[in-house]
Design a protein around this motif. Structure first.
Motif, PDB file in Angstrom:
ATOM      1  N   GLU A  57       0.815  -1.200   0.000  1.00  0.00           N
ATOM      2  CA  GLU A  57       0.000   0.000   0.000  1.00  0.00           C
ATOM      3  C   GLU A  57       0.859   1.265   0.000  1.00  0.00           C
ATOM      4  OE1 GLU A  57      -3.237   0.120  -0.425  1.00  0.00           O
ATOM      5  OE2 GLU A  57      -3.210  -2.047  -0.619  1.00  0.00           O
ATOM      6  N   ASP A  58       2.025   1.190   0.629  1.00  0.00           N
ATOM      7  CA  ASP A  58       2.910   2.351   0.680  1.00  0.00           C
ATOM      8  C   ASP A  58       3.736   2.487  -0.595  1.00  0.00           C
ATOM      9  OD1 ASP A  58       2.044   2.935   3.241  1.00  0.00           O
ATOM     10  OD2 ASP A  58       3.580   1.662   4.168  1.00  0.00           O
ATOM     11  N   ARG A  59       3.942   1.380  -1.278  1.00  0.00           N
ATOM     12  CA  ARG A  59       4.849   1.393  -2.426  1.00  0.00           C
ATOM     13  C   ARG A  59       4.193   1.845  -3.726  1.00  0.00           C
ATOM     14  NH1 ARG A  59      10.304  -1.265  -3.684  1.00  0.00           N
ATOM     15  NH2 ARG A  59      10.587  -0.436  -5.754  1.00  0.00           N
ATOM     16  N   VAL A  60       2.996   1.369  -4.016  1.00  0.00           N
ATOM     17  CA  VAL A  60       2.377   1.639  -5.311  1.00  0.00           C
ATOM     18  C   VAL A  60       0.886   1.885  -5.169  1.00  0.00           C
ATOM     19  CG1 VAL A  60       2.146  -0.860  -5.719  1.00  0.00           C
ATOM     20  CG2 VAL A  60       2.002   0.717  -7.646  1.00  0.00           C
ATOM     21  N   ARG A  61       0.396   2.905  -5.870  1.00  0.00           N
ATOM     22  CA  ARG A  61      -1.031   3.211  -5.895  1.00  0.00           C
ATOM     23  C   ARG A  61      -1.456   3.551  -7.332  1.00  0.00           C
ATOM     24  NH1 ARG A  61      -3.883   3.777  -1.254  1.00  0.00           N
ATOM     25  NH2 ARG A  61      -2.711   3.968   0.703  1.00  0.00           N
ATOM     26  N   VAL A  62      -2.677   3.159  -7.636  1.00  0.00           N
ATOM     27  CA  VAL A  62      -3.278   3.479  -8.929  1.00  0.00           C
ATOM     28  C   VAL A  62      -4.322   4.561  -8.724  1.00  0.00           C
ATOM     29  CG1 VAL A  62      -4.600   2.599 -10.896  1.00  0.00           C
ATOM     30  CG2 VAL A  62      -2.906   1.129  -9.770  1.00  0.00           C
ATOM     31  N   TYR A  63      -4.242   5.625  -9.526  1.00  0.00           N
ATOM     32  CA  TYR A  63      -5.209   6.729  -9.465  1.00  0.00           C
ATOM     33  C   TYR A  63      -5.947   6.825 -10.799  1.00  0.00           C
ATOM     34  CZ  TYR A  63      -2.757   8.422  -5.273  1.00  0.00           C
ATOM     35  OH  TYR A  63      -2.200   8.530  -4.020  1.00  0.00           O
ATOM     36  N   LEU A  64      -7.260   6.594 -10.755  1.00  0.00           N
ATOM     37  CA  LEU A  64      -8.088   6.688 -11.950  1.00  0.00           C
ATOM     38  C   LEU A  64      -9.473   7.191 -11.573  1.00  0.00           C
ATOM     39  CD1 LEU A  64      -7.413   3.188 -13.633  1.00  0.00           C
ATOM     40  CD2 LEU A  64      -6.516   5.387 -14.426  1.00  0.00           C
ATOM     41  N   GLU A  65     -10.178   7.728 -12.556  1.00  0.00           N
ATOM     42  CA  GLU A  65     -11.590   8.015 -12.365  1.00  0.00           C
ATOM     43  C   GLU A  65     -12.336   6.688 -12.180  1.00  0.00           C
ATOM     44  OE1 GLU A  65     -12.975  10.192 -15.723  1.00  0.00           O
ATOM     45  OE2 GLU A  65     -11.991  12.059 -15.131  1.00  0.00           O
ATOM     46  N   GLU A  66     -13.537   6.763 -11.632  1.00  0.00           N
ATOM     47  CA  GLU A  66     -14.334   5.554 -11.442  1.00  0.00           C
ATOM     48  C   GLU A  66     -14.646   4.909 -12.797  1.00  0.00           C
ATOM     49  OE1 GLU A  66     -17.631   5.647  -8.774  1.00  0.00           O
ATOM     50  OE2 GLU A  66     -16.716   7.193  -7.526  1.00  0.00           O
ATOM     51  N   ALA A  67     -14.566   3.591 -12.834  1.00  0.00           N
ATOM     52  CA  ALA A  67     -14.800   2.831 -14.057  1.00  0.00           C
ATOM     53  C   ALA A  67     -16.003   1.912 -13.878  1.00  0.00           C
ATOM     54  CB  ALA A  67     -13.560   2.009 -14.424  1.00  0.00           C
ATOM     55  N   SER A  68     -16.440   1.329 -14.964  1.00  0.00           N
ATOM     56  CA  SER A  68     -17.582   0.434 -14.938  1.00  0.00           C
ATOM     57  C   SER A  68     -17.318  -0.764 -14.007  1.00  0.00           C
ATOM     58  CB  SER A  68     -17.879  -0.087 -16.346  1.00  0.00           C
ATOM     59  OG  SER A  68     -18.864  -1.097 -16.313  1.00  0.00           O
TER      60      SER A  68
END
Length: 338
Positions: A57-68
């Motif tokens: 959780e500290d190393r990598v995060r994905v940031y995106l708008e909400e998807a289907s």
């Protein structure tokens, strides 16, 4: 395909993620199958390779708008961050399936704040905005490109599932001419990990709920064929979308139903957004109609056979502009007037 370029970039890619203490992964606005497939597969890969200490959780995060929610089967889907209010300065920002910085949307500050950046993409309009970029417009998908960057020993079923999802969505389940022999090799390799490929194809690409089916039926029943039968056009406004209980996440697949109209060279599908502007999806069946060129004329972009842009609030005026631009490519002087 430039396999040599991918091989050379592979060493750089793995070196950068190995050296980064923190990584954020971004994609484009309104994330589709390839955007999700590439971002989530890279996130899983980094965790497999470099997060044995349990600090994923500290190393990598994905940031995106909400998807289907139809993509909820993908590992990491529920962990995607949709909030950009607190911008963290990551050591490395990886931007995937995104043709320019404008397409990053509200998460652009993460790219600007990062110590280093990588972009992997297959949009012809991408000029390489990151510190290190792998841009291959002839690739079937960004998911195909990232698969070739992975060390084989760290590819597992979750990664294979995400990559396969991205590939089928950007190739129309291997129907589009961007599909190469190498694309099929990667798809086969993903299948060897035991993924439920039939479920992925049926549930994420073809399946629609009753509201989506109703909207599709309405769009097809009101379809117009323009430029002497060369272009199929479909559209729906915000009021109708509200009536049917659908949102922008439910519009997948409609433009391809228009594209497969017998005899047309391509298709246009337009739906109205909350701000009353129209989102335009363009698909081409012919070398004489370059979808990316048309989209770029209105500030959009994409691929030769699949592209998109946003237009104004006057539907008929927007249609006239789009069809006129396409007619210039088709050496036609006819314009659509209503």
């Amino acid at each position: 395909m430039d396999l040599k370029k991918r091989t050379e970039f592979k060493a750089l890619f793995n070196k950068k993620i190995s050296n980064a203490g923190s990584v954020c992964i971004l994609g484009h606005i309104s994330p589709d199958g390839d955007c999700l497939g590439s971002t989530l597969s890279v996130a899983s890969y980094i965790k497999n390779c470099f997060c044995a200490d349990g600090k994923e959780e500290d190393r990598v995060r994905v940031y995106l708008e909400e998807a289907s929610s139809k993509f909820a089967y993908l590992k990491g889907f529920s962990d995607i961050c949709h909030d950009e209010k607190e911008v963290t300065s990551y050591d490395l920002c990886i931007v995937l399936d995104c043709g320019d910085t404008g397409r990053v949307g509200k998460f652009l500050p993460f790219l600007k704040a990062a110590g280093d950046s990588i972009c992997v993409d297959h949009h012809i309009t991408n000029e390489g905005f990151a510190a290190s970029s792998l841009i291959e417009p002839d690739a079937s998908s960004t998911s195909e490109l990232v698969y070739d960057l992975f060390l084989p020993e760290y590819i597992d079923r979750d990664i294979a599932e995400a990559v396969y999802t991205g590939i089928i969505h950007d190739t129309g389940v291997f129907r589009y001419d961007c599909t190469s022999a190498h694309t099929m090799e990667i798809a086969g390799a993903c299948m060897s990990h035991g993924i439920d490929f039939g479920h992925i194809i049926d549930d994420s690409f073809f399946a629609m709920d009753k509201n989506q089916k109703a909207v599709l039926g309405r769009v097809l029943s009101e379809m117009e064929v323009l430029l002497d039968g060369k272009i199929a056009l479909g559209h729906i406004d915000a009021a109708a979308m509200e009536l049917y209980g659908v949102t922008s996440k439910d519009m997948d697949g409609i433009v391809d139903q228009l594209r497969t109209t017998r005899g047309v060279l391509g298709a246009i599908f337009m739906y109205q957004c909350r701000n009353r502007t129209y989102k335009v999806s363009l698909r081409s069946n012919s070398d004489s109609f370059n979808a990316a060129r048309t989209a770029m004329a209105f500030g959009g972009g994409g691929h030769v056979k699949a592209a998109g842009c946003f237009m104004g609030t006057d539907l008929r005026d927007d249609i006239n502009k789009l069809v006129h631009e396409i007619s210039l490519q088709l050496d036609s002087e006819e314009a659509y007037e209503q």
